[in-house]
Design a protein around this motif. Structure first.
Motif, PDB file in Angstrom:
ATOM      1  N   LEU A  23       0.795  -1.235   0.000  1.00 38.62           N
ATOM      2  CA  LEU A  23       0.000   0.000   0.000  1.00 38.62           C
ATOM      3  C   LEU A  23       0.825   1.281   0.000  1.00 38.62           C
ATOM      4  O   LEU A  23       0.277   2.358  -0.206  1.00 38.62           O
ATOM      5  N   SER A  42      -5.288   7.031   3.175  1.00 37.75           N
ATOM      6  CA  SER A  42      -5.438   5.610   3.502  1.00 37.75           C
ATOM      7  C   SER A  42      -6.572   5.412   4.492  1.00 37.75           C
ATOM      8  O   SER A  42      -7.416   4.531   4.331  1.00 37.75           O
ATOM      9  N   LEU A  45      -9.984   6.173   2.860  1.00 38.65           N
ATOM     10  CA  LEU A  45     -10.382   5.114   1.938  1.00 38.65           C
ATOM     11  C   LEU A  45     -10.859   3.886   2.704  1.00 38.65           C
ATOM     12  O   LEU A  45     -11.926   3.347   2.428  1.00 38.65           O
ATOM     13  N   TRP A  73      -6.305   2.121  -6.022  1.00 42.71           N
ATOM     14  CA  TRP A  73      -5.436   2.663  -4.980  1.00 42.71           C
ATOM     15  C   TRP A  73      -4.282   3.390  -5.647  1.00 42.71           C
ATOM     16  O   TRP A  73      -3.700   2.885  -6.599  1.00 42.71           O
ATOM     17  N   SER A  81      -0.905   3.887  -9.887  1.00 43.19           N
ATOM     18  CA  SER A  81      -2.246   3.347  -9.667  1.00 43.19           C
ATOM     19  C   SER A  81      -2.182   1.835  -9.576  1.00 43.19           C
ATOM     20  O   SER A  81      -1.523   1.186 -10.379  1.00 43.19           O
TER      21      SER A  81
END
Length: 186
Positions: A23, A42, A45, A73, A81
């Motif tokens: 991530l 983060s 989301l 993401w 992306s």
């Protein structure tokens, strides 16, 4: 990425070390940290996805309830992306002496899987287009070939009828030959 969220206290109990690789988020969130230790994007989301899932499927009240979703993401450091798959499991955990409602969140990078799926869909579309083109070609060629062949067969039949008339035979031979040459030119 493996995350355990305590929904009763709104805190993160655990986040796996591969969070940075998957991530782009540092796994420096210790036990008891609230969601604000995640970077704003983060956190927003993750919380938004959980809210959406609750709205779609009702509250996550049943133990062992399971929900899945995919989402786009953007890696915070690289702006790359990626396509992620999130599985959320509702569990009742006993971290202290009392039971607490927790969500186990598993996030996987599905970017390559989605790219492969798109490539497969494009290949399937190309194959279907090629099959249509082949069918159309064969249909047109079949017509283009049948008509001259019928002419040649007709001329041969007429030659059999006029075996004693040399002028007619030459006429039918000329027509058969020119029709055969047309077929060869296809």
């Amino acid at each position: 990425v493996f995350i355990i969220l305590n929904t009763d206290k709104n805190v993160i109990n655990f986040i796996s070390e591969n969070a940075m690789r998957i991530l782009g988020v540092a796994p420096n969130v210790g036990e008891g940290s609230d969601f604000s230790l995640l970077d704003k994007e983060s956190r927003d989301l993750l919380l938004n996805q959980i809210r959406l899932m609750k709205a779609k499927n009702g509250d996550l009240d049943d133990e062992h309830e399971h929900m899945e979703l995919e989402f786009a993401w953007v890696m915070p450091n690289t702006n790359e992306s990626k396509w992620m798959h999130m599985s959320i499991y509702n569990v009742i955990a006993d971290f202290t002496e009392q039971e607490e409602s927790c969500l186990i969140v598993v996030i996987s990078d599905y970017t390559q899987i989605n790219e492969n799926q798109k490539k497969l869909e494009e290949a399937m579309e190309k194959a279907q287009d090629a099959a249509k083109s082949k069918t159309l070609f064969l249909s047109n060629m079949s017509h283009e070939m049948r008509t001259p062949l019928n002419g040649i067969v007709g001329c041969i039949g007429m030659m059999k009828v006029h075996l004693d008339d040399r002028e007619q035979l030459e006429n039918y031979l000329y027509k058969s030959e020119s029709t055969a040459n047309y077929l060869i030119s296809l």
